[in-house]
Structure formats: C-alpha cells, structure tokens
Write a protein that holds these residues in place. Sequence first.
Motif, PDB file in Angstrom:
ATOM      1  N   GLU A   1       0.859  -1.189   0.000  1.00 57.01           N
ATOM      2  CA  GLU A   1       0.000   0.000   0.000  1.00 57.01           C
ATOM      3  C   GLU A   1       0.891   1.234   0.000  1.00 57.01           C
ATOM      4  OE1 GLU A   1      -2.709  -0.448   3.315  1.00 57.01           O
ATOM      5  OE2 GLU A   1      -4.005  -1.778   2.155  1.00 57.01           O
ATOM      6  N   GLY A   2       1.550   1.482  -1.146  1.00 57.79           N
ATOM      7  CA  GLY A   2       2.359   2.685  -1.298  1.00 57.79           C
ATOM      8  C   GLY A   2       3.854   2.482  -1.142  1.00 57.79           C
ATOM      9  N   LYS A   3       4.297   1.269  -0.785  1.00 60.00           N
ATOM     10  CA  LYS A   3       5.727   1.039  -0.541  1.00 60.00           C
ATOM     11  C   LYS A   3       6.338   0.022  -1.504  1.00 60.00           C
ATOM     12  CE  LYS A   3       6.180   3.303   3.520  1.00 60.00           C
ATOM     13  NZ  LYS A   3       7.145   4.341   3.784  1.00 60.00           N
ATOM     14  N   ALA A   4       5.649  -0.329  -2.577  1.00 59.61           N
ATOM     15  CA  ALA A   4       6.125  -1.390  -3.474  1.00 59.61           C
ATOM     16  C   ALA A   4       7.503  -1.076  -4.067  1.00 59.61           C
ATOM     17  CB  ALA A   4       5.116  -1.646  -4.589  1.00 59.61           C
ATOM     18  N   GLU A   5       7.677   0.130  -4.574  1.00 63.33           N
ATOM     19  CA  GLU A   5       8.954   0.459  -5.219  1.00 63.33           C
ATOM     20  C   GLU A   5      10.084   0.490  -4.193  1.00 63.33           C
ATOM     21  OE1 GLU A   5      10.762   3.404  -8.646  1.00 63.33           O
ATOM     22  OE2 GLU A   5       8.829   3.904  -7.740  1.00 63.33           O
ATOM     23  N   GLU A   6       9.818   1.057  -3.031  1.00 62.04           N
ATOM     24  CA  GLU A   6      10.809   1.091  -1.955  1.00 62.04           C
ATOM     25  C   GLU A   6      11.195  -0.335  -1.546  1.00 62.04           C
ATOM     26  OE1 GLU A   6      10.582   2.104   2.730  1.00 62.04           O
ATOM     27  OE2 GLU A   6       9.882   3.719   1.430  1.00 62.04           O
ATOM     28  N   ALA A   7      10.207  -1.211  -1.395  1.00 58.78           N
ATOM     29  CA  ALA A   7      10.465  -2.598  -1.016  1.00 58.78           C
ATOM     30  C   ALA A   7      11.282  -3.319  -2.096  1.00 58.78           C
ATOM     31  CB  ALA A   7       9.154  -3.336  -0.753  1.00 58.78           C
TER      32      ALA A   7
ATOM     33  N   GLY B   1      17.539 -14.221  -9.744  1.00 59.76           N
ATOM     34  CA  GLY B   1      16.973 -14.907 -10.898  1.00 59.76           C
ATOM     35  C   GLY B   1      15.535 -15.378 -10.727  1.00 59.76           C
ATOM     36  N   GLN B   2      15.009 -15.356  -9.506  1.00 61.98           N
ATOM     37  CA  GLN B   2      13.623 -15.779  -9.245  1.00 61.98           C
ATOM     38  C   GLN B   2      12.720 -14.559  -9.430  1.00 61.98           C
ATOM     39  OE1 GLN B   2      12.479 -18.918  -8.173  1.00 61.98           O
ATOM     40  NE2 GLN B   2      10.401 -18.143  -8.274  1.00 61.98           N
ATOM     41  N   GLN B   3      11.688 -14.684 -10.262  1.00 63.74           N
ATOM     42  CA  GLN B   3      10.838 -13.539 -10.576  1.00 63.74           C
ATOM     43  C   GLN B   3       9.683 -13.376  -9.585  1.00 63.74           C
ATOM     44  OE1 GLN B   3      10.348 -12.928 -14.788  1.00 63.74           O
ATOM     45  NE2 GLN B   3       8.328 -12.067 -14.474  1.00 63.74           N
ATOM     46  N   PHE B   4       9.366 -12.119  -9.281  1.00 60.92           N
ATOM     47  CA  PHE B   4       8.264 -11.737  -8.399  1.00 60.92           C
ATOM     48  C   PHE B   4       7.461 -10.639  -9.084  1.00 60.92           C
ATOM     49  CE2 PHE B   4      11.564 -13.417  -5.769  1.00 60.92           C
ATOM     50  CZ  PHE B   4      10.938 -14.054  -4.715  1.00 60.92           C
ATOM     51  N   MET B   5       6.234 -10.461  -8.640  1.00 62.85           N
ATOM     52  CA  MET B   5       5.406  -9.358  -9.103  1.00 62.85           C
ATOM     53  C   MET B   5       4.960  -8.566  -7.880  1.00 62.85           C
ATOM     54  SD  MET B   5       3.021 -11.507 -11.754  1.00 62.85           S
ATOM     55  CE  MET B   5       2.111 -10.101 -12.366  1.00 62.85           C
ATOM     56  N   CYS B   6       4.656  -7.287  -8.069  1.00 57.00           N
ATOM     57  CA  CYS B   6       4.110  -6.504  -6.963  1.00 57.00           C
ATOM     58  C   CYS B   6       3.286  -5.337  -7.487  1.00 57.00           C
ATOM     59  CB  CYS B   6       5.205  -6.024  -6.016  1.00 57.00           C
ATOM     60  SG  CYS B   6       6.295  -4.782  -6.702  1.00 57.00           S
ATOM     61  N   ILE B   7       2.446  -4.836  -6.594  1.00 48.07           N
ATOM     62  CA  ILE B   7       1.620  -3.658  -6.863  1.00 48.07           C
ATOM     63  C   ILE B   7       1.498  -2.834  -5.589  1.00 48.07           C
ATOM     64  CG2 ILE B   7       0.200  -4.777  -8.642  1.00 48.07           C
ATOM     65  CD1 ILE B   7      -2.053  -4.972  -6.501  1.00 48.07           C
ATOM     66  N   ASP B   8       1.080  -1.602  -5.767  1.00 52.50           N
ATOM     67  CA  ASP B   8       0.565  -0.790  -4.665  1.00 52.50           C
ATOM     68  C   ASP B   8      -0.945  -0.800  -4.849  1.00 52.50           C
ATOM     69  OD1 ASP B   8       2.742   0.209  -3.108  1.00 52.50           O
ATOM     70  OD2 ASP B   8       3.302   1.500  -4.787  1.00 52.50           O
TER      71      ASP B   8
ATOM     72  N   LYS C   1      -7.798   0.292   0.037  1.00 54.66           N
ATOM     73  CA  LYS C   1      -7.348  -0.016   1.398  1.00 54.66           C
ATOM     74  C   LYS C   1      -7.986  -1.335   1.806  1.00 54.66           C
ATOM     75  CE  LYS C   1      -5.320   1.306   5.271  1.00 54.66           C
ATOM     76  NZ  LYS C   1      -3.879   1.120   5.373  1.00 54.66           N
ATOM     77  N   HIS C   2      -7.152  -2.321   2.162  1.00 59.05           N
ATOM     78  CA  HIS C   2      -7.653  -3.637   2.554  1.00 59.05           C
ATOM     79  C   HIS C   2      -7.565  -3.823   4.058  1.00 59.05           C
ATOM     80  CE1 HIS C   2      -8.057  -5.248  -1.526  1.00 59.05           C
ATOM     81  NE2 HIS C   2      -6.974  -4.547  -1.810  1.00 59.05           N
ATOM     82  N   GLU C   3      -8.360  -4.734   4.566  1.00 63.19           N
ATOM     83  CA  GLU C   3      -8.354  -5.065   5.990  1.00 63.19           C
ATOM     84  C   GLU C   3      -7.284  -6.104   6.308  1.00 63.19           C
ATOM     85  OE1 GLU C   3     -10.276  -3.551   8.343  1.00 63.19           O
ATOM     86  OE2 GLU C   3     -10.786  -2.264   6.638  1.00 63.19           O
ATOM     87  N   PHE C   4      -6.460  -6.462   5.330  1.00 65.96           N
ATOM     88  CA  PHE C   4      -5.437  -7.480   5.540  1.00 65.96           C
ATOM     89  C   PHE C   4      -4.117  -7.022   4.943  1.00 65.96           C
ATOM     90  CE2 PHE C   4      -7.831  -8.411   1.674  1.00 65.96           C
ATOM     91  CZ  PHE C   4      -6.823  -8.455   0.717  1.00 65.96           C
ATOM     92  N   SER C   5      -3.063  -7.662   5.390  1.00 69.68           N
ATOM     93  CA  SER C   5      -1.741  -7.433   4.830  1.00 69.68           C
ATOM     94  C   SER C   5      -1.026  -8.772   4.820  1.00 69.68           C
ATOM     95  CB  SER C   5      -0.975  -6.397   5.664  1.00 69.68           C
ATOM     96  OG  SER C   5       0.247  -6.077   5.010  1.00 69.68           O
ATOM     97  N   PHE C   6       0.295  -8.733   4.810  1.00 68.26           N
ATOM     98  CA  PHE C   6       1.052  -9.975   4.800  1.00 68.26           C
ATOM     99  C   PHE C   6       0.909 -10.693   6.139  1.00 68.26           C
ATOM    100  CE2 PHE C   6       3.377  -7.010   1.961  1.00 68.26           C
ATOM    101  CZ  PHE C   6       3.192  -7.702   0.780  1.00 68.26           C
ATOM    102  N   THR C   7       1.054 -12.005   6.117  1.00 71.56           N
ATOM    103  CA  THR C   7       0.978 -12.805   7.336  1.00 71.56           C
ATOM    104  C   THR C   7       2.179 -13.743   7.390  1.00 71.56           C
ATOM    105  OG1 THR C   7      -0.197 -14.632   8.382  1.00 71.56           O
ATOM    106  CG2 THR C   7      -0.627 -14.321   6.061  1.00 71.56           C
ATOM    107  N   PRO C   8       2.667 -14.057   8.591  1.00 75.34           N
ATOM    108  CA  PRO C   8       3.789 -14.991   8.715  1.00 75.34           C
ATOM    109  C   PRO C   8       3.428 -16.420   8.281  1.00 75.34           C
ATOM    110  CG  PRO C   8       3.537 -13.706  10.716  1.00 75.34           C
ATOM    111  CD  PRO C   8       2.343 -13.415   9.865  1.00 75.34           C
ATOM    112  N   ALA C   9       2.152 -16.689   8.033  1.00 70.33           N
ATOM    113  CA  ALA C   9       1.764 -18.041   7.619  1.00 70.33           C
ATOM    114  C   ALA C   9       2.339 -18.404   6.247  1.00 70.33           C
ATOM    115  CB  ALA C   9       0.242 -18.184   7.604  1.00 70.33           C
ATOM    116  N   ILE C  10       2.753 -17.403   5.479  1.00 70.88           N
ATOM    117  CA  ILE C  10       3.455 -17.678   4.216  1.00 70.88           C
ATOM    118  C   ILE C  10       4.735 -16.857   4.236  1.00 70.88           C
ATOM    119  CG2 ILE C  10       2.209 -15.913   2.910  1.00 70.88           C
ATOM    120  CD1 ILE C  10       2.372 -17.881   0.486  1.00 70.88           C
ATOM    121  N   SER C  11       5.830 -17.475   3.816  1.00 67.14           N
ATOM    122  CA  SER C  11       7.108 -16.776   3.869  1.00 67.14           C
ATOM    123  C   SER C  11       7.971 -17.157   2.675  1.00 67.14           C
ATOM    124  CB  SER C  11       7.840 -17.097   5.175  1.00 67.14           C
ATOM    125  OG  SER C  11       8.020 -18.486   5.293  1.00 67.14           O
TER     126      SER C  11
END
Length: 137
Positions: free
Chosen positions: A15-21, A60-67, A71-81
């Motif tokens: 939510e606004g930090k994708a490029e920084e991350a 070499g491993q590809q990822f995708m991301c967005i901002d 506004k969602h009621e959820f974010s990342f969780t430690p259940a997936i890493s």
Amino acid sequence: MGNPKQKITTFLMFEGKAEEAMNFYISLFENSEILTISRYGANEPGAEGTVLNATFSLNGQQFMCIDSSIKHEFSFTPAISLFVTCETEEEVDHLFEKLSEGGNVYMPLASYPFSEKFGWVGDKYGVTWQLTLENKN
C-alpha cells in the motif's frame, strides 16, 4: 525478460511502498533487478507515482508486486514466507540483520535441530523470510 518458463510467480501487494520494497530487496540479493514497472498517473485510481504493477527478480527468481489503490483489511501474514537457502554463514547473518531492521523476529538466528543456522523474520514491509544455512552434508 526474467525466466519465461516460470509459471507460478509470488505476487506481493503493498500500500504505497512497493517500489521502496523492491529496491530494498534487490539491494540484498545478487543477480537481482527491477524488470518492469508501471506507475499510476494523474487522475487514476492509485496515488500518482505509486506502482500500478511491476516485476522484479531476486537471484533470478521472478516476483510481481503492486501498490493497491484500495485499502484492505489485511496485509502480509507470517503463515506464508519466502524461504532462502544461504551458501555461507555471512550471507545468513547479513540477510537476517538487514531484513529484521524495523521488523519482527519470529525465530532468532540460532542452531536448530533442522538447521545449523536458521532465522525467521518479518521485514519492515510485513513480508516474512525464513533464512537457513545450506546443509553441506
């Protein structure tokens, strides 16, 4: 661009930090880069300049991301890493130090029955990482 054979790609919603991350992550891993990036323009749903969509690679491993423009009621969780097998103790130590700055330590860097050196952290963006030293046996 990237690995054309990679069929399943980890997709990270910020939510606004994708490029920084992305820039933070590519600074930590060799052979890493931002592959594509599109930003929201003026009068579009997301904040101008934030990431509409992007692809990046870590060792070499590809990822995708967005901002997300919503506004969602959820974010990342430690259940997936993201599980990282490191070749040296120095690499484990460095990644643990950098990824845990401003984040959370779920399992401190130590020796465990399943790994000579292992640590589990949530970074300052909420993304969770398990770091282990490669078993040389």
